[in-house]
Design an enzyme around this catalytic site. Structure first.
Site, PDB file in Angstrom:
ATOM      1  N   LYS A   1       0.854  -1.183   0.000  1.00  0.00           N
ATOM      2  CA  LYS A   1       0.000   0.000   0.000  1.00  0.00           C
ATOM      3  C   LYS A   1       0.896   1.241   0.000  1.00  0.00           C
ATOM      4  CE  LYS A   1      -3.901   1.983   2.612  1.00  0.00           C
ATOM      5  NZ  LYS A   1      -4.731   1.855   3.841  1.00  0.00           N
TER       6      LYS A   1
ATOM      7  N   SER B   1      -9.660   1.847   2.893  1.00  0.00           N
ATOM      8  CA  SER B   1      -8.789   2.554   1.996  1.00  0.00           C
ATOM      9  C   SER B   1      -7.764   1.671   1.277  1.00  0.00           C
ATOM     10  CB  SER B   1      -8.045   3.651   2.758  1.00  0.00           C
ATOM     11  OG  SER B   1      -7.155   3.088   3.690  1.00  0.00           O
TER      12      SER B   1
ATOM     13  N   SER C   1      -9.746  -0.270   7.251  1.00  0.00           N
ATOM     14  CA  SER C   1      -9.165  -0.107   5.915  1.00  0.00           C
ATOM     15  C   SER C   1      -8.450  -1.328   5.345  1.00  0.00           C
ATOM     16  CB  SER C   1      -8.193   1.074   5.893  1.00  0.00           C
ATOM     17  OG  SER C   1      -8.891   2.286   5.751  1.00  0.00           O
TER      18      SER C   1
END
Lengths: 485, 104
Positions: A76, A151, A175
Site C-alpha cells: 500500500k 482505503s 481499511s
C-alpha cells in the site's frame, strides 16, 4: 500457477518453478489488468526481476532462504519504500521518495519477499471506496463498475485479481478488513502495536496498524509472523514476544465460544446476514458454543471514531507544509510563510482530507476540546470496557465485516453515509484489539456475483486463537473463489 | 456551546481553516460549512452517553516511557533528506521570509 503464497514459496524452494518465472507471470498479469483496475500506482518491473533472480541464485547455490523467498508482494502506497515513490495517493506527495524502508518492508525483504509495486488507496487512507485517490478510482475485480472498498482497495483488488501473492494494507478504522470483504479475500488487522508503525505514514497514531491482505488465512499468518514484534524505531510497538502462529495454525481449539452481538444485525443486506448465519451454523457444527453478547456502543463508535481519527490526523498531517518535502505552491501570492503553508496544503490535499483536517482542528480547538475530543476519549474507554466484558463470555466475536457488498462507483456521494460503512470495524481500532475478514460467499442479487465477508474479532494479543478459528472456517469453506478478469 | 445543534458560522469555518493552515477558497466555504455541520450533527450523539468519572483513554496500550541507550547512531545522509525538498540553497531548506512583510 498457484495463487496461494505458501504454495508459491514451496514451489520456488523445491525448484518446481523459479522466482523469476513467478515474478514474470505476475508482471504480465499486471500489464494486462492494471489499466482497468488501477490497483497499482507504480510497478517495479526491473527491481522485482533482479530480486527474483537473486533468490533463484541463492536456491541454486543451496543456500538457506527466508520464509517468503521469491513471493511477489504489493505494498500500500502509504508504507514507505526506498524504491519508487511513496505518494499516499495524494498530490502533496506526488514525487516523494523515501530515504528509508518501513520496518515492515525491511522484515519482508529480509525474509526474501519480492516487492512488485505500490498500490492505490483513498488519499492518506481516508475513505472506504478508493474513489478518493489522486491517481484515479480503483475498480473491483468482480465488477469493474463497483468500488473495491477502502482505503486499502488497491491492495485488496491486486490480491483478488491475482496481481501479487499477497499485499500489505493499513487499518485505522477498517481499511484492511472492509476492502478484503468487498474483494473476496482475507484481510487481517493485528492488535494495535503488534507490527511496527515505523515508516507507515501516520493518519491516526493511536489507531493505525499494518496488516496483510492475502488469498488465505495461512498466508496471513505467515506474513504476520514475518512482520510482527518489537522495534526500537517505534515506541508504541508492543514489547512482548510473538507466538508461533504458523506451525500451530491447524490446531483448532477443542472447545471455544463464539459471541454474537445483538447490535450487529440491523441494516445489513440479506446476503450479509445469510453469510453470518451460515458461519454460525458452521461453528455450531464443529462444537463451538454460541453465546449472545451485547455491544451497545456499536453505533456510537462511528461518532467516537470521527472525533478521534480526524483529531489525530489534523495533528499528523500538519507536517505537510511545503517546506521540507512534498508539494510547494508556485503561486506568486505566497510571499509569506503562512500563505506558503496554507496555499501548498490547499493545493496538495484533496477534499476529503481537507474535510477531516478541518473537523479534527475544530474538535481540538479552544471551547470544543472537552465537548468533543475529551468526551470521545472517555467513550473510547467505555468501548474498551464493553469488549472486555464481551470477551469474558466468548473467545471470538462473529459478525459482518461491512453491512453490504461492493457499491457502485459514484453511488455514495454523502460523506456521512460513507462513514457508516465502517460501523462494524472502527471499534476494533478504538479498543486496539484484533480482527480478520474472511471470504464468506456471494451476494447474487446484482448483475454479477459480489463477494461478502464475515469478521472475527478477538481480544488484544489473542492472534493465535483468532487465526486458528479463522483457519478452521477457511478449511471447510474450501478457500476463496477467483474473479474472471 | 450547544453540541446538540452545532452552530457553525461561515466565520467559524474561516477561523478553523486558518488554524488548520488551509487556504479554502471563498466559493468553497458554504459547502464545507454544510458538510461539517452534518457530520457534527451526527457526532452530537456523543453528548447522550454518560461519561461521568471516566478517565479519557488516549491510547489502547498501557504505555510506559521506553528509554533507549544513550549512544550516538548514524543519522540519514543530508543529501538523501534534501532530495525531497521543494527548494534548497546549499545544504539549507529555502523558505520565504519568516517575519511579516509590510506589517512588520
Amino acid at each position: 500457477m498457484s495463487s496461494d503464497l505458501v504454495q508459491i514459496r514451496n514451489d520456488i524452494r523445491d525448484r518446481t518453478t523459479t522466482a523469476r518465472e513467478v515474478v514474470d507471470q505476475t508482471l504480465a498479469r499486471i500489464a494486462q489488468s492494471n489499466t482497468v483496475l488501477n490497483a497499482y500506482h507504480e510497478v517495479f518491473d526491473d527491481e522485482a526481476r533482479s530480486a527474483a533472480d537473486h533468490v533463484d541464485q541463492e536456491i541454486a547455490a543451496g543456500k538457506p532462504v527466508g520464509a517468503l523467498a521469491g513471493v511477489p508482494i504489493a505494498i500500500k502506497d502509504n508504507i514507505v519504500t526506498r524504491i519508487g515513490r511513496t505518494t499516499c495517493s495524494s498530490r502533496i506527495l506526488e514525487n516523494y521518495r523515501s530515504p528509508f524502508d518501513a520496518t515492515a518492508i525491511v522484515r519482508l525483504v529480509n525474509a526474501g519477499a519480492v516487492i512488485v509495486g505500490k498500490t492505490n488507496l483513498d488519499e492518506f487512507a481516508m475513505g472506504s471506496s478508493c474513489e478518493k485517490c489522486a491517481w484515479g478510482v480503483v475498480r473491483n475485480p468482480w465488477d469493474s463498475t463497483r468500488v473495491p472498498g477502502g482505503s486499502s482497495g488497491g491492495s485488496a483488488a491486486a490480491v483478488a485479481a491475482n496481481l501479487c501473492a499477497a499485499a500489505l494494507g493499513s487499518d485505522t478504522g477498517g481499511s484492511i478488513r472492509q476492502p478484503a470483504a468487498l474483494c473476496g479475500v482475507v484481510g487481517f488487522k493485528p492488535t494495535y502495536g503488534r507490527i511496527s508503525r515505523y515508516g507507515l505514514v501516520a493518519f491516526g497514531s493511536s489507531l493505525d496498524q499494518i496488516g496483510p491482505i492475502t488469498h488465505s488465512v495461512r498466508d496471513a499468518a505467515l506474513l504476520y509472523q514475518c512482520m510482527a514484534g518489537d522495534d526500537p524505531h517505534d515506541s508504541t510497538c508492543a514489547p512482548r514476544p510473538v507466538e508461533d502462529v504458523v506451525t500451530t495454525l491447524e490446531e483448532t481449539p477443542k472447545s471455544f465460544r463464539v459471541g454474537l452481538p445483538a447490535q450487529y444485525r440491523k441494516g445489513n443486506s440479506p446476503a450479509v446476514d445469510a453469510a453470518v448465519a451460515h458461519a454460525v451454523e458452521f461453528f455450531r457444527g464443529m462444537g463451538a458454543t454460541i453465546v449472545d453478547i451485547d455491544l451497545p456502543l456499536t453505533d456510537v463508535g462511528i461518532s467516537t471514531y470521527y472525533v478521534i481519527a480526524p483529531a489525530e490526523a489534523s495533528s499528523n498531517l500538519a507536517r505537510f507544509d511545503g517546506i521540507r518535502y512534498g508539494h510547494r505552491t508556485k503561486s506568486a501570492s505566497a510571499k509569506e510563510l503562512f500563505d506558503l503553508y496554507a496555499q501548498s496544503r490547499a493545493e496538495g490535499f484533496g477534499p476529503e482530507v481537507q474535510r477531516r483536517i478541518m473537523l479534527g482542528t475544530y474538535v481540538l480547538s479552544a471551547g470544543y476540546y472537552d465537548a468533543y475530543y475529551r468526551r470521545a476519549l472517555q467513550i473510547r474507554r467505555l468501548i474498551k470496557h464493553e469488549f472486555d466484558a464481551a470477551f469474558e463470555k466468548c473467545d471470538v466475536i462473529l459478525g459482518p465485516t461491512s453491512p453490504t457488498a461492493a457499491f457502485p462507483i459514484a453511488g455514495m456521494t454523502d460523506p456521512l453515509a460513507m462513514y457508516m460503512c465502517d460501523v462494524y470495524t472502527v471499534n476494533t481500532n478504538i479498543a486496539g484489539i484484533c480482527g480478520i475478514s474472511l471470504p464468506a460467499g456471494f451476494d447474487e442479487t446484482s448483475s454479477k456475483p459480489l463477494p461478502v465477508g464475515i469478521q472475527l474479532q478477538a481480544q488484544a494479543f489473542a492472534e493465535p486463537t483468532l487465526l486458528k478459528i479463522a483457519r478452521a472456517y477457511e478449511r471447510v469453506q474450501g478457500g476463496r473463489a477467483h474473479p474472471k478478469i | 456551546m450547544n453540541a446538540e445543534s452545532p452552530s457553525l458560522s461561515i466565520d467559524d469555518v474561516r477561523h478553523v481553516a486558518k488554524l488548520a493552515r488551509l487556504a479554502i477558497p471563498e466559493a468553497r466555504l458554504d459547502a464545507l460549512q454544510h458538510e461539517l455541520k452534518a457530520i457534527l450533527g451526527h457526532i452530537a450523539q456523543l453528548q447522550s452517553v454518560n461519561t461521568e468519572g471516566l478517565e479519557p483513554m488516549a491510547h489502547p496500550l498501557t504505555l510506559v516511557n521506553r528509554l533507549g541507550e544513550d549512544v550516538p547512531e548514524p543519522g540519514m545522509p543530508i543529501a538523501d533528506l534534501l532530495r525531497n525538498a521543494p527548494a534548497t540553497e546549499g545544504v539549507f531548506l529555502a523558505v520565504p521570509k519568516v517575519l511579516g512583510g509590510e506589517s512588520s
